[in-house]
Design an enzyme around this catalytic site. Structure first.
Site, short mmCIF file in Angstrom:
data_model
loop_
_atom_site.label_atom_id
_atom_site.label_comp_id
_atom_site.label_asym_id
_atom_site.label_seq_id
_atom_site.Cartn_x
_atom_site.Cartn_y
_atom_site.Cartn_z
N ARG A 118 0.83 -1.22 0.00
CA ARG A 118 0.00 0.00 0.00
C ARG A 118 0.86 1.27 0.00
NH1 ARG A 118 -2.07 -3.73 -1.06
NH2 ARG A 118 -3.97 -4.70 -0.29
N SER A 159 -10.55 1.00 3.77
CA SER A 159 -9.83 0.58 4.99
C SER A 159 -9.03 1.75 5.53
CB SER A 159 -8.90 -0.59 4.67
OG SER A 159 -9.62 -1.72 4.25
N GLU A 208 -4.18 4.49 6.34
CA GLU A 208 -3.95 4.25 4.92
C GLU A 208 -4.25 5.48 4.08
OE1 GLU A 208 -5.62 1.16 1.53
OE2 GLU A 208 -5.26 0.44 3.56
#
Length: 359
Positions: A175, A252, A350
């Site tokens: 990520r 998320s 995130e």
């Protein structure tokens, strides 16, 4: 595809709220918004703001960003470029070239409809294509790094367009990439290599394989895999629906923590805790499991009930309709502190935080 030196003027407006441009529906106004409908317009808009000494926020679908309630003092450049092209390569694989402003799920749907597998596990992810290499977007056992060939970038320091920057130069990780949390370059165009043919990528994710009645490692029709992924994402509130506050999120909110093998929590409270091997003798843990077992149930409310964990997935922090960014960050801080206190594991957000931070 060279970027023209001169582009038609992009559409501009002043003091426009940012909230409607984001999937969280949060964030104050921008001083100025420029909608850039081509790569050339993106370059011109960013260059003009830089020359004027204005801060710039490049925004696509607004799906992975949290903007301060005070808004953004500068120019928001909305990437709205369009274009998708496929070409068969000598080895039978397919080169997919996509403009940064294309809606990502539309791209996945188009490839599947054309009988091309490879991206189907990334179905239902909101946002624009230009953001996918920045975040190294991934889901259900597939990530952008598996298929990315190269990107075209606008280098803001050099004020030049760099074409065909190889994926290997982007520092793609879990990520993340060298493009994340920096405004040094703007993605203009992205290229992927698809294997060719209608078969899916090998099924790596147990939940998806089970939903399809297949074995891990098996290939299925890409269309079947896409349908199953969308069903799974909907069950978790991860497919956008304007009428459903459970989908008013940035996806998320926390990444799955990757820790040294010796730092994996132990004791009776961690029995059954999911874990996966990671590089360099490290271990990836499930952020969702940690959050739930730290005492945060689905639907756990934040300040005034204006924000809450999703009723379907604890990793999604949602705006219940009248929340603020301050509310959301307070809830995130509560969750992070609870996990740290219970398991000694620090969770990291995130989404990109613009003009704000976790308290």
């Amino acid at each position: 595809m060279p970027v023209p030196e001169v582009a038609a003027p992009a559409r501009q407006s002043a003091q426009q709220p940012i909230a409607p441009m984001t999937t969280l529906r949060l964030g104050g106004p921008a001083d100025r918004v420029v909608v850039a409908s081509s790569a050339a317009e993106v370059v011109d808009a960013v260059r003009a703001a830089d020359e004027a000494g204005e801060p710039v926020l490049v925004l696509g679908g607004g799906s992975n960003v949290v903007v301060a309630d005070a808004g953004f003092r500068g120019t928001v450049v909305r990437v709205a470029s369009r274009g998708l092209d496929t070409a068969i390569r000598p080895d039978g694989s397919v080169l997919l070239t996509v403009e940064a402003g294309e809606d990502w799920d539309d791209v996945v749907a188009t490839t599947v409809d054309r009988g091309l597998g490879g991206l189907e596990c990334l179905s239902g992810i909101p946002g624009r294509t230009g953001a996918t290499p920045v975040q190294n977007v991934g889901a259900y056992g597939v990530e952008v790094a598996d298929l990315l060939v190269d990107v075209d970038l606008y280098d803001r320091a050099a004020r030049t367009v760099r074409e065909h920057v190889p994926a290997a130069e982007l520092g793609l990780g879990y990520r993340t990439s060298v493009l994340k949390n920096t405004d040094a370059a703007v993605v203009l165009r992205v290229r992927f290599a698809l294997p060719g043919g209608p078969g899916s990528a090998p099924l790596r994710y147990p939940e998806l394989a089970a939903a399809l009645g297949a074995r891990q490692g098996q290939r299925v029709p890409a269309a079947s895999a896409r349908a199953a992924v969308l069903d799974l994402r909907r069950s978790k509130g991860m497919v956008l629906d304007a009428a459903d506050h459970d989908t008013w999120s940035a996806g998320s909110f926390f990444t799955n923590p990757v820790v040294d093998a010796g730092a994996v929590p132990g004791g009776p409270d961690t029995e059954g805790m999911p874990r996966w091997p990671a590089a360099s003798d490290r271990v990836k843990l499930s952020a969702a499991w940690l959050i739930q077992h730290a005492g945060f149930a689905r639907g756990h409310a934040g300040p005034g009930g204006r924000v809450a964990l999703s009723g379907r997935h604890v990793l999604a922090l949602t705006n219940r309709g009248d929340g603020t960014t301050e509310d959301l960050l307070a809830l995130a801080a509560e969750v992070r502190a609870g996990v740290l206190d219970r398991f000694g594991v620090d969770l990291h957000p995130e989404p990109v935080l613009v003009g704000c931070r976790l308290p």
